[in-house]
Design a protein around this motif. Structure first.
Motif, PDB file in Angstrom:
ATOM      1  N   SER A  42       0.796  -1.229   0.000  1.00 49.57           N
ATOM      2  CA  SER A  42       0.000   0.000   0.000  1.00 49.57           C
ATOM      3  C   SER A  42       0.831   1.282   0.000  1.00 49.57           C
ATOM      4  N   PRO A  43       2.015   1.348   0.641  1.00 49.84           N
ATOM      5  CA  PRO A  43       2.789   2.591   0.543  1.00 49.84           C
ATOM      6  C   PRO A  43       3.171   2.948  -0.891  1.00 49.84           C
ATOM      7  N   TRP A  44       3.193   1.963  -1.768  1.00 47.29           N
ATOM      8  CA  TRP A  44       3.512   2.199  -3.170  1.00 47.29           C
ATOM      9  C   TRP A  44       2.270   2.371  -4.025  1.00 47.29           C
ATOM     10  N   ILE A  45       1.277   1.495  -3.814  1.00 48.00           N
ATOM     11  CA  ILE A  45       0.153   1.439  -4.766  1.00 48.00           C
ATOM     12  C   ILE A  45      -1.141   2.020  -4.231  1.00 48.00           C
ATOM     13  N   GLY A  46      -1.175   2.364  -2.934  1.00 49.48           N
ATOM     14  CA  GLY A  46      -2.440   2.798  -2.351  1.00 49.48           C
ATOM     15  C   GLY A  46      -3.276   1.615  -1.909  1.00 49.48           C
ATOM     16  N   LYS A  47      -4.569   1.745  -1.998  1.00 49.03           N
ATOM     17  CA  LYS A  47      -5.481   0.719  -1.505  1.00 49.03           C
ATOM     18  C   LYS A  47      -5.312  -0.597  -2.262  1.00 49.03           C
ATOM     19  N   ALA A  48      -5.217  -1.692  -1.495  1.00 48.81           N
ATOM     20  CA  ALA A  48      -5.092  -3.013  -2.093  1.00 48.81           C
ATOM     21  C   ALA A  48      -6.414  -3.458  -2.694  1.00 48.81           C
ATOM     22  N   GLU A  49      -6.327  -4.223  -3.782  1.00 41.62           N
ATOM     23  CA  GLU A  49      -7.510  -4.774  -4.448  1.00 41.62           C
ATOM     24  C   GLU A  49      -7.374  -6.293  -4.551  1.00 41.62           C
ATOM     25  N   ARG A  50      -6.760  -6.772  -5.613  1.00 44.06           N
ATOM     26  CA  ARG A  50      -6.472  -8.198  -5.753  1.00 44.06           C
ATOM     27  C   ARG A  50      -4.967  -8.397  -5.623  1.00 44.06           C
ATOM     28  N   VAL A  56       5.107  -3.561  -9.542  1.00 42.70           N
ATOM     29  CA  VAL A  56       6.218  -3.714 -10.491  1.00 42.70           C
ATOM     30  C   VAL A  56       6.281  -2.522 -11.433  1.00 42.70           C
ATOM     31  N   ASP A  57       5.130  -2.078 -11.915  1.00 42.52           N
ATOM     32  CA  ASP A  57       5.107  -0.919 -12.807  1.00 42.52           C
ATOM     33  C   ASP A  57       5.699   0.311 -12.120  1.00 42.52           C
ATOM     34  N   LEU A  58       5.341   0.532 -10.857  1.00 42.84           N
ATOM     35  CA  LEU A  58       5.846   1.697 -10.135  1.00 42.84           C
ATOM     36  C   LEU A  58       7.328   1.552  -9.801  1.00 42.84           C
ATOM     37  N   LEU A  59       7.765   0.308  -9.560  1.00 44.80           N
ATOM     38  CA  LEU A  59       9.193   0.078  -9.332  1.00 44.80           C
ATOM     39  C   LEU A  59      10.009   0.485 -10.556  1.00 44.80           C
ATOM     40  N   HIS A  60       9.500   0.159 -11.751  1.00 42.36           N
ATOM     41  CA  HIS A  60      10.206   0.518 -12.979  1.00 42.36           C
ATOM     42  C   HIS A  60      10.199   2.028 -13.206  1.00 42.36           C
ATOM     43  N   VAL A  61       9.154   2.686 -12.728  1.00 44.65           N
ATOM     44  CA  VAL A  61       9.124   4.147 -12.834  1.00 44.65           C
ATOM     45  C   VAL A  61      10.164   4.760 -11.903  1.00 44.65           C
ATOM     46  N   GLY A 112      13.684  -4.568 -17.074  1.00 47.29           N
ATOM     47  CA  GLY A 112      12.505  -5.379 -16.777  1.00 47.29           C
ATOM     48  C   GLY A 112      12.804  -6.665 -16.041  1.00 47.29           C
ATOM     49  N   THR A 113      13.804  -7.406 -16.490  1.00 48.71           N
ATOM     50  CA  THR A 113      14.077  -8.717 -15.898  1.00 48.71           C
ATOM     51  C   THR A 113      14.582  -8.599 -14.477  1.00 48.71           C
ATOM     52  N   LEU A 114      15.601  -7.759 -14.256  1.00 58.32           N
ATOM     53  CA  LEU A 114      16.157  -7.605 -12.913  1.00 58.32           C
ATOM     54  C   LEU A 114      15.137  -6.974 -11.978  1.00 58.32           C
ATOM     55  N   GLY A 115      14.419  -5.965 -12.451  1.00 65.63           N
ATOM     56  CA  GLY A 115      13.437  -5.308 -11.605  1.00 65.63           C
ATOM     57  C   GLY A 115      12.347  -6.249 -11.141  1.00 65.63           C
ATOM     58  N   VAL A 163      12.575  -3.937  -1.392  1.00 67.03           N
ATOM     59  CA  VAL A 163      13.555  -3.776  -2.457  1.00 67.03           C
ATOM     60  C   VAL A 163      14.383  -2.515  -2.236  1.00 67.03           C
ATOM     61  N   ASP A 164      13.816  -1.501  -1.586  1.00 68.06           N
ATOM     62  CA  ASP A 164      14.575  -0.289  -1.289  1.00 68.06           C
ATOM     63  C   ASP A 164      15.783  -0.586  -0.414  1.00 68.06           C
ATOM     64  N   ARG A 165      15.660  -1.572   0.465  1.00 68.00           N
ATOM     65  CA  ARG A 165      16.780  -1.924   1.341  1.00 68.00           C
ATOM     66  C   ARG A 165      17.898  -2.607   0.556  1.00 68.00           C
ATOM     67  N   VAL A 166      17.524  -3.258  -0.532  1.00 69.85           N
ATOM     68  CA  VAL A 166      18.534  -3.875  -1.404  1.00 69.85           C
ATOM     69  C   VAL A 166      19.228  -2.809  -2.241  1.00 69.85           C
ATOM     70  N   LEU A 167      18.437  -1.907  -2.799  1.00 70.61           N
ATOM     71  CA  LEU A 167      18.971  -0.915  -3.743  1.00 70.61           C
ATOM     72  C   LEU A 167      19.615   0.280  -3.052  1.00 70.61           C
ATOM     73  N   GLY A 168      19.196   0.568  -1.835  1.00 69.15           N
ATOM     74  CA  GLY A 168      19.772   1.700  -1.119  1.00 69.15           C
ATOM     75  C   GLY A 168      19.592   3.000  -1.874  1.00 69.15           C
ATOM     76  N   ASP A 169      20.677   3.764  -1.990  1.00 65.25           N
ATOM     77  CA  ASP A 169      20.645   5.066  -2.676  1.00 65.25           C
ATOM     78  C   ASP A 169      21.080   4.954  -4.133  1.00 65.25           C
ATOM     79  N   ALA A 170      21.110   3.747  -4.661  1.00 61.25           N
ATOM     80  CA  ALA A 170      21.612   3.556  -6.031  1.00 61.25           C
ATOM     81  C   ALA A 170      20.787   4.352  -7.036  1.00 61.25           C
ATOM     82  N   ARG A 171      21.492   4.992  -7.973  1.00 62.68           N
ATOM     83  CA  ARG A 171      20.837   5.749  -9.050  1.00 62.68           C
ATOM     84  C   ARG A 171      21.158   5.151 -10.414  1.00 62.68           C
ATOM     85  N   PHE A 172      22.134   4.273 -10.436  1.00 61.11           N
ATOM     86  CA  PHE A 172      22.530   3.593 -11.666  1.00 61.11           C
ATOM     87  C   PHE A 172      22.889   2.151 -11.308  1.00 61.11           C
ATOM     88  N   VAL A 173      22.884   1.270 -12.286  1.00 62.32           N
ATOM     89  CA  VAL A 173      23.262  -0.122 -12.030  1.00 62.32           C
ATOM     90  C   VAL A 173      24.663  -0.199 -11.440  1.00 62.32           C
TER      91      VAL A 173
END
Length: 539
Positions: A409-417, A426-431, A438-441, A452-462
């Motif tokens: 919900s912190p990413w997508i708002g109200k849960a549905e299915r 996933v769409d918002l992660l890619h944004v 696509g594959t790694l994300g 996933v934020d804890r994995v990526l940290g402050d990374a801005r590039f691969v």
């Protein structure tokens, strides 16, 4: 990684409310539930988390359609009730899956299957999963890879789970609620008196003694041997009053046999069933067998050639293109610790669980049997019973609670299915991280959800993720797995925290192993437990 057997000293003693033996799904689920109720919890596991049965399942969240034939209505209903509870709790590692059963008139008549599916649809309430229906395999996409003699079939719903990650997420939640989780730490002795247990633990940091008010035996295939060989009663009574039947279930993985997203359930002439399931994008998972084994060393169970031949032969009865042993790229076997109910056929032994309490001295709870789908309910029932035995009843809380990374919900708002919610995530992660690709994300989203934020940290590039240790696997992820998820070896990373081992060449797998060895952290450094259950090293 076991320490020498030097005698522990009084200075190495510590205290907890509940000591849990076993780091599979039941042990970690119970640790999570009890820690969430405010108990001081210590869990020990002799190997890595989910090293055995809990990473070797068919990876299904299901009611168990075939158990209806054995009149296991209570078990099926309980499992069906849990399906959607689990799917909502961690939509990154669990999702709905449609199963196709081609109709073979030589096995079960169509009317019997329809009755079974009607019961399966209605034994428990469904909000997410669609109902069953009949299909024409000559027109349905699922008919394409099958032999043309199969013209009719049925489709119904269950769910899929990354079983090893489910265990780790429960352990992480337990730790964050105050539990201490010790991997590679063997319980070598447990002595009981009227006031508690004195437990000896041997692990990478030495030998230490722990004082616990209660012990939970969640050792899975080793539950009976723990009571017969490790736990010592207060006054000569036999602690082991039940017996386990250890039943090996083996699986094979072959290159992808079909491109659609349905799974298959096949009926066999021996009245058993096997599944053929889309697996890791490029593969098909086929299983399982039911072979009773002795209890000498459940951890050594491996697939036999006749099991491979059996699974290939049964799959080839249905698929137009035969499945042969030469197609097999990976196998695994797990040992189901089933409560001995005197059934002659291993397939007929109940998959339900039994919790056995013993309060003749300090409380002891033993977990007998169980299946991954009902782990949360088992843990809740176990925590209720431990609370009662300690004289401190505390309310249940896990139904409706999220597992680590599962609250989108912190990413997508109200849960549905759950499945649609994950795709939005996933769409918002890619944004947010367009450079991931696509594959790694998608892989990182599946594994870690909102963490996933804890994995990526402050990374801005691969390039900010560090060196690429193996294709698609960067140092930042390996450091996260060491820091947060108890990963110590390449095997922990490649075959339990992920299934990247299937996708990597042997040289790449060895490179991961070398990196893990050269960057090894002290085992169990990542525990932030209350001081009451911190264990002092032996002088």
């Amino acid at each position: 990684m076991t320490a020498t057997s030097a005698a522990p000293t009084p200075e190495s003693s510590a205290h907890c409310d509940v000591l849990i033996v076993g780091g599979g799904i039941n042990g970690c689920g119970i640790a999570r539930d009890l820690a969430g109720r405010g108990f001081r919890v210590l869990l020990c596991e002799k190997d890595d988390l989910a090293s055995h049965t809990s990473s070797s399942s068919t990876k299904l969240i299901h009611g168990g359609l075939r158990y209806l034939e054995y009149y296991e209505f209570s078990l099926v209903r309980k499992a069906l009730q849990e399906r959607e509870v689990l799917l909502k709790s961690a939509p990154h590692i669990m999702w709905p899956l449609r199963f196709v059963m081609p109709h073979d008139p030589a096995q079960r008549p169509a009317w019997m299957i329809r009755i079974g599916l009607f019961m399966y649809d209605h034994l428990a309430r469904r909000e997410v999963l669609p109902a069953s229906r009949g299909i024409d395999l000559r027109e349905h996409v699922a008919g394409e890879p099958l032999k043309k003699e199969f013209e009719r079939g049925f489709v119904y719903s269950d769910g899929w789970v990354d079983d090893a990650r489910l265990v780790v997420l429960n352990a992480m939640d337990a730790r964050e609620r105050g539990a201490q989780v010790l991997t590679r730490t063997r319980c070598t002795g447990a002595t009981r008196d009227a006031d508690g247990w004195t437990v000896t633990l041997e692990g990478p940091q030495g030998v230490r003694e722990v004082r616990a008010r209660a012990v939970v035996n969640a050792a899975g295939p080793w539950a009976e041997s723990f009571l017969r060989g490790v736990a010592r009663p207060a006054a000569g009574e036999a602690l082991a009053t039940k017996s386990l039947r250890l039943v090996k279930g083996s699986h094979i993985v072959v290159p992808r046999l079909f491109t659609h997203d349905h799974a298959y359930i096949f009926q066999n002439p021996d009245k058993r069933i096997i599944f053929a399931i889309p697996y890791q994008e490029s593969f098909t998972l086929i299983g399982t067998t039911d072979i009773e084994i002795d209890g000498d060393d459940p951890g050594a169970a491996r697939i036999e050639q006749d099991e491979i031949d059996y699974l290939c032969a049964q799959a080839s009865r249905y698929f137009d293109k035969p499945v042969t042993p030469s197609d097999v790229v990976w196998t695994y076997s797990g040992v189901r610790p089933l409560l001995d109910d005197a059934s002659g056929d291993p397939s007929a032994v109940t998959r339900d669980y039994l919790l056995e309490s013993n309060t003749s001295a300090a409380p002891l709870l033993s977990v007998w049997g169980g299946k991954i789908t009902t782990f949360r309910k088992l843990a809740e029932d176990a925590a209720d019973e431990v609370s009662r035995m300690l004289g401190e009843p505390r309310p249940a809380w896990t139904e409706g609670a999220f597992l680590a990374g599962g609250d989108l919900s912190p990413w997508i708002g109200k849960a549905e299915r759950p499945d649609a919610d994950f795709e939005r995530f996933v769409d918002l992660l890619h944004v947010r991280y367009p450079w991931l690709g696509g594959t790694l994300g998608r892989r990182l989203a599946r594994a870690y959800g909102t963490r996933v934020d804890r994995v990526l940290g402050d990374a801005r590039f691969v390039s900010d993720l560090g060196a690429q240790v193996a294709p698609g696997l960067y140092e930042a992820e390996l450091r996260y797995l060491q820091r947060e998820e108890w990963a110590l070896t390449g095997e922990d990373v490649l075959w339990r925290r992920s299934k990247l081992g299937l996708h990597l060449a042997p040289a790449a797998r060895e490179q991961v192993e070398r990196w893990m060895r050269s960057h090894a952290a002290a085992p169990n450094d990542n525990n932030d437990a209350p001081k009451e259950v911190q264990l002092a090293a032996q002088p």
